[in-house]
Design an enzyme around this catalytic site. Sequence first.
Site, PDB file in Angstrom:
ATOM      1  CG  ASP A 194      -1.689   1.205   1.430  1.00 13.97           C
ATOM      2  OD1 ASP A 194      -2.357   1.609   0.468  1.00 13.97           O
ATOM      3  OD2 ASP A 194      -1.647   1.793   2.543  1.00 13.97           O
TER       4      ASP A 194
ATOM      5  CB  SER B 261      -3.868   7.186  -3.873  1.00  8.98           C
ATOM      6  OG  SER B 261      -3.616   8.511  -4.293  1.00  8.98           O
TER       7      SER B 261
ATOM      8  N   GLY C 147      -7.639   3.871   3.209  1.00 12.46           N
ATOM      9  CA  GLY C 147      -7.731   2.883   2.131  1.00 12.46           C
ATOM     10  C   GLY C 147      -8.970   3.030   1.262  1.00 12.46           C
TER      11      GLY C 147
ATOM     12  NE  ARG D  24      -9.495  12.164  -5.118  1.00 14.39           N
ATOM     13  CZ  ARG D  24      -8.946  12.390  -6.308  1.00 14.39           C
ATOM     14  NH1 ARG D  24      -9.576  13.142  -7.197  1.00 14.39           N
ATOM     15  NH2 ARG D  24      -7.774  11.871  -6.622  1.00 14.39           N
TER      16      ARG D  24
ATOM     17  CG  ASP E 174      -1.839   2.315   6.466  1.00 11.65           C
ATOM     18  OD1 ASP E 174      -2.288   1.967   5.347  1.00 11.65           O
ATOM     19  OD2 ASP E 174      -1.943   3.474   6.895  1.00 11.65           O
TER      20      ASP E 174
ATOM     21  CG  ASN F 169      -3.559  12.530  -5.905  1.00  8.81           C
ATOM     22  OD1 ASN F 169      -3.453  13.328  -6.852  1.00  8.81           O
ATOM     23  ND2 ASN F 169      -4.596  12.542  -5.086  1.00  8.81           N
TER      24      ASN F 169
ATOM     25  CG  ASP G 140      -1.947   7.484   0.453  1.00  9.23           C
ATOM     26  OD1 ASP G 140      -1.039   8.285   0.173  1.00  9.23           O
ATOM     27  OD2 ASP G 140      -2.965   7.341  -0.250  1.00  9.23           O
TER      28      ASP G 140
HETATM   29  C1  BG6 Z   1      -5.875   5.738   0.029  1.00  7.48           C
HETATM   30  C2  BG6 Z   1      -5.991   6.589   1.287  1.00  7.48           C
HETATM   31  O1  BG6 Z   1      -4.568   5.277  -0.099  1.00  7.48           O
HETATM   32  O2  BG6 Z   1      -6.212   6.511  -1.122  1.00  7.48           O
HETATM   33  C3  BG6 Z   1      -7.391   7.192   1.375  1.00  7.48           C
HETATM   34  O3  BG6 Z   1      -5.750   5.780   2.433  1.00  7.48           O
HETATM   35  C4  BG6 Z   1      -7.709   7.969   0.081  1.00  7.48           C
HETATM   36  O4  BG6 Z   1      -7.460   8.060   2.502  1.00  7.48           O
HETATM   37  C5  BG6 Z   1      -7.538   7.053  -1.123  1.00  7.48           C
HETATM   38  O5  BG6 Z   1      -9.045   8.472   0.103  1.00  7.48           O
HETATM   39  C6  BG6 Z   1      -7.781   7.782  -2.455  1.00  7.48           C
HETATM   40  O6  BG6 Z   1      -6.780   8.763  -2.620  1.00  7.48           O
HETATM   41  P1  BG6 Z   1      -6.780   9.880  -3.754  1.00  7.48           P
HETATM   42  O7  BG6 Z   1      -5.364  10.378  -3.736  1.00  7.48           O
HETATM   43  O8  BG6 Z   1      -7.152   9.218  -5.058  1.00  7.48           O
HETATM   44  O9  BG6 Z   1      -7.788  10.906  -3.363  1.00  7.48           O
HETATM   45 MG    MG Z   2      -2.772   3.076   3.611  1.00  7.95          MG
END
Ligand code: BG6
Ligand code: MG
Length: 217
Positions: free
Chosen positions: A9, A116, A46, A49, A170, A118, A11
């Site tokens: 993972d 994510s 996890g 968004r 996590d 991002n 984040d």
């Molecule tokens: C996960 C985070 O890794 O990614 C979450 O733990 C988050 O909190 C999710 O909402 C989506 O992330 P992003 O960057 O696409 O908004």
């Molecule tokens: Mg995580």
Amino acid sequence: MKYKAVIFDLDGVICSTDEYHYLAWKSLADRLDIPFDREEYSHLLGVSRLESLELILKKSSRTFTEAEKATLAEEKNAQYRRLLDQMSPADLSEEVRDTLNRLRRAGLKLAIGSSSQNTPFILERIGLSHFFDAVADGNCITHSKPDPEVFLKAAEMIRLQPGECLVVEDARAGVTAAIRGGFDCAVMGDAREDERATWHLNTFSELLGCFSELITT
Ligand code: BG6
Ligand code: MG
């Protein structure tokens, strides 16, 4: 050795971006007069968004159209990206860098499995854009954790079966995703006491202990 790969993972495992997620959601929730604290944020770990936004908006006295929700998700992401902009390779801890290098030298394939969207940006900020053998993230899946899709995709990219890969997580949603997909899981941080996991880590470098047949610490 049972494992040929590790799927991480991102984040909260590779880097500490969770604080930035929390701050960005908190600023949106405050603006909308919705109660939100760190305990509530822990349930969003996890989670994608849009699903996170839905959970936050449930506490509002008003309803929101789909178009409004899309704008709010965009507002949160813009704030989150401003915080991510401050990141640099210095935000990758020596412990994580050293552990990743030792796992690589032991011949293991290393991949990312993150909800994510991002992910590519974060990997670029911390200097890991070209490090992993595969990156499965929120941009290439239709179902977010706790669905196993992102981990199955990562295993497929490195051409291994789930039973040959160890997932590091996590978040409880991520542990559920790993187990549903047929993966063993090593847990740390918020999920470190999750009894469904095969390995419980107090620190990231304890991961090396899962590979004691390959690596002498
Ligand atoms: C996960 C985070 O890794 O990614 C979450 O733990 C988050 O909190 C999710 O909402 C989506 O992330 P992003 O960057 O696409 O908004
Ligand atoms: Mg995580």
